[in-house]
Design a protein around this motif. Structure first.
Motif, PDB file in Angstrom:
ATOM      1  N   SER A 156       5.172  -5.735   3.663  1.00  0.00           N
ATOM      2  CA  SER A 156       6.489  -5.114   3.846  1.00  0.00           C
ATOM      3  C   SER A 156       6.547  -4.176   5.050  1.00  0.00           C
ATOM      4  N   ILE A 212       0.870  -1.182   0.000  1.00  0.00           N
ATOM      5  CA  ILE A 212       0.000   0.000   0.000  1.00  0.00           C
ATOM      6  C   ILE A 212       0.904   1.227   0.000  1.00  0.00           C
ATOM      7  N   THR A 262       4.405  -1.597   6.097  1.00  0.00           N
ATOM      8  CA  THR A 262       4.063  -0.176   5.942  1.00  0.00           C
ATOM      9  C   THR A 262       3.268   0.412   7.118  1.00  0.00           C
ATOM     10  N   ASP A 304       2.726 -11.688   9.184  1.00  0.00           N
ATOM     11  CA  ASP A 304       2.358 -12.081   7.828  1.00  0.00           C
ATOM     12  C   ASP A 304       2.677 -13.567   7.704  1.00  0.00           C
TER      13      ASP A 304
HETATM   14  C1  LIG Z   1      -2.212  -6.725   0.445  1.00  0.00           C
HETATM   15  S1  LIG Z   1      -0.881  -7.498   1.222  1.00  0.00           S
HETATM   16  C2  LIG Z   1      -0.397  -6.368   2.473  1.00  0.00           C
HETATM   17  C3  LIG Z   1       0.609  -5.382   1.965  1.00  0.00           C
HETATM   18  C4  LIG Z   1       1.142  -4.427   3.028  1.00  0.00           C
HETATM   19  N1  LIG Z   1       0.128  -3.533   3.514  1.00  0.00           N
HETATM   20  C5  LIG Z   1       2.320  -3.633   2.462  1.00  0.00           C
HETATM   21  O1  LIG Z   1       2.275  -2.394   2.384  1.00  0.00           O
HETATM   22  O2  LIG Z   1       3.324  -4.248   2.071  1.00  0.00           O
HETATM   23  C6  LIG Z   1      -1.647  -8.776   2.141  1.00  0.00           C
HETATM   24  C7  LIG Z   1      -0.693  -9.678   2.903  1.00  0.00           C
HETATM   25  O3  LIG Z   1      -1.468 -10.655   3.618  1.00  0.00           O
HETATM   26  C8  LIG Z   1      -0.653 -11.820   3.745  1.00  0.00           C
HETATM   27  N2  LIG Z   1      -1.512 -12.972   4.119  1.00  0.00           N
HETATM   28  C9  LIG Z   1      -2.289 -13.736   3.310  1.00  0.00           C
HETATM   29  N3  LIG Z   1      -2.921 -14.677   4.046  1.00  0.00           N
HETATM   30  C10 LIG Z   1      -2.557 -14.495   5.342  1.00  0.00           C
HETATM   31  C11 LIG Z   1      -2.882 -15.147   6.565  1.00  0.00           C
HETATM   32  N4  LIG Z   1      -3.706 -16.187   6.597  1.00  0.00           N
HETATM   33  N5  LIG Z   1      -2.331 -14.689   7.709  1.00  0.00           N
HETATM   34  C12 LIG Z   1      -1.460 -13.651   7.693  1.00  0.00           C
HETATM   35  N6  LIG Z   1      -1.093 -13.014   6.547  1.00  0.00           N
HETATM   36  C13 LIG Z   1      -1.651 -13.427   5.391  1.00  0.00           C
HETATM   37  C14 LIG Z   1       0.039 -11.928   2.384  1.00  0.00           C
HETATM   38  O4  LIG Z   1       1.224 -12.705   2.484  1.00  0.00           O
HETATM   39  C15 LIG Z   1       0.293 -10.451   2.057  1.00  0.00           C
HETATM   40  O5  LIG Z   1       1.605 -10.064   2.410  1.00  0.00           O
END
Ligand SMILES: C[S@@+](CC[C@H](N)C(=O)[O-])C[C@H]1O[C@@H](n2cnc3c(N)ncnc32)[C@H](O)[C@@H]1O
Length: 382
Positions: A198, A171, A200, A256
């Motif tokens: 990452s 994001i 944020t 994560d």
């Molecule tokens: C949209 S991304 C978030 C990005 C973050 N806000 C950034 O700025 O980098 C959603 C994240 O949820 C994680 N994710 C997916 N399933 C999950 C779970 N069951 N438990 C924890 N994290 C999970 C993914 O690996 C991914 O990194």
């Protein structure tokens, strides 16, 4: 002079509040741009301190034009020689929206021609070498009103300088910061991002809580401008360092399921000089619980079309909803485009509003606590 600050659609009200807090009054927001009168120090202070703005501009002129002649004359009348040296390299870019002059490329050429003519005449040369400092002039023609702006930020202000590699679907830092400001998170209690990628939200939240200026780790184009004294950047940086309150102990963390994302979050926290202040670990949302009665979650979970398919994502939202139900007095704030989110989560949001994430129309859902915490947010956080 006139300063214009731009921000993403849906975020303008938060940016306006930030501008007011910096001491520049209550300027109206028109088409994503907030314009106000200030002196040159506003350039360095807005670039250094605004957490939700896209860019900061010096507005060189505003006028109405419905013909190319009017556009040329309006631009030619700007005293560019006060801003640009003889060898300046002036780049022109912009957009025409809902205007008689609707051809962007043609308008761009006219504007560049008017600038060149003015500078050639003033510097008594037949052509411009354009080998020196780069200046980015951005125009907008909206409903026939022309705005000629000089970009003082350079790269968008979401580029803080700490995020050098990106995880999946990151994001923008500016949007994350705005969501945090719209939430009730507090430095004095637990803050958690269960889908931190990452890092944020946790990093931006910690920077807000510790009053670390968002512009501290990067450069701005105006630092190369000959007409802006170097002291302006120095003074803003000193103000930023004076403001910092690094003594606060935080209980801010992110998790994560993806180890690579957590490695990046740790790296970015280090870049932002926050190692030791915030924590990240590999974990599945289904395993989260907290012994703290009060806390806040602000997050950007996966969407159906990005990381998981729709069915998996709705299942994940269901799990998320169940985990949150077991938390005592916590608030939850999140952004998603999934229309079935509330149904899957198992609760109707107390409030929701439209926000855009990477041009995708989303909703920002707010789930309040049972008992609101008593703290003065503007005093404590912003
Ligand atoms: C949209 S991304 C978030 C990005 C973050 N806000 C950034 O700025 O980098 C959603 C994240 O949820 C994680 N994710 C997916 N399933 C999950 C779970 N069951 N438990 C924890 N994290 C999970 C993914 O690996 C991914 O990194």
């Amino acid at each position: 002079m006139k300063i214009t600050v731009t921000s993403a659609s849906g975020v303008e009200a938060v940016t306006k509040k930030e501008i007011r807090k910096l001491g520049y009054g209550d300027a109206p927001s028109i088409n994503g741009a907030i314009t106000f009168d200030a002196d040159l120090s506003a350039v360095s202070r807005c670039n250094m301190f605004l957490r939700t703005a896209d860019r900061v501009y010096i507005t060189l002129k505003e006028f109405t034009a419905v013909t190319f002649d009017e556009l040329f004359d309006g631009v030619y009348s700007i005293p560019f020689e006060d801003y640009f040296e003889k060898d300046a390299c002036v780049l022109v870019d912009g957009k025409c929206v809902k205007s008689v002059l609707f051809a962007t490329t043609a308008s761009q050429k006219i504007i560049k021609k008017a600038i060149s003519k003015r500078l050639c005449e003033k510097y008594k040369v037949s052509y411009l070498a354009e080998t020196g400092t780069q200046y980015k002039v951005e125009f907008s023609i909206f409903k026939d009103r022309v705005m000629i702006n000089l970009n003082t930020s350079g790269q968008g202000l979401h580029k803080r300088g700490y995020r050098d590699f990106v995880a999946k679907a990151p994001i923008k830092e500016t949007l994350a910061s705005a969501m945090l400001m719209l939430s009730d998170f507090s430095y004095s209690e637990e803050f958690f991002d269960p889908f931190c990628g990452s890092g944020t939200f946790v990093i931006e939240g910690a920077m807000q809580a510790l009053k670390i200026a968002p512009g501290k780790f990067r450069d701005f184009d105006y630092q190369n401008f000959a007409f802006i004294d170097k002291k302006y950047y120095q003074t803003a940086l000193e103000e930023a360092l004076d403001n910092e309150d690094l003594t606060k102990k935080l209980n801010f963390h992110g998790a994560d399921i993806d180890k690579k994302a957590i490695d990046l979050a740790v790296r970015h926290a280090k870049n932002a000089k926050l190692d030791g202040k915030i924590r990240f670990n590999v974990a599945d949302i289904k395993d989260f619980s907290s012994k703290n009665a009060n806390g806040a979650i602000v997050t950007n979970p996966p969407y159906g079309d990005r990381i998981l398919d729709k069915k998996e994502v709705l299942e994940l939202y269901k799990t998320f909803g169940k985990v949150v139900k077991n938390l005592d007095n916590w608030s939850v704030y999140l952004i998603t485009p999934e229309e079935e989110f509330e149904k899957a989560f198992g609760r109707r949001a107390d409030k929701n509003r439209k926000l855009y994430n990477s041009n995708k129309e989303c909703r920002f859902y707010e789930f309040f606590r049972k008992t609101p915490i008593k703290f003065n947010k503007t005093k404590e956080q912003l």
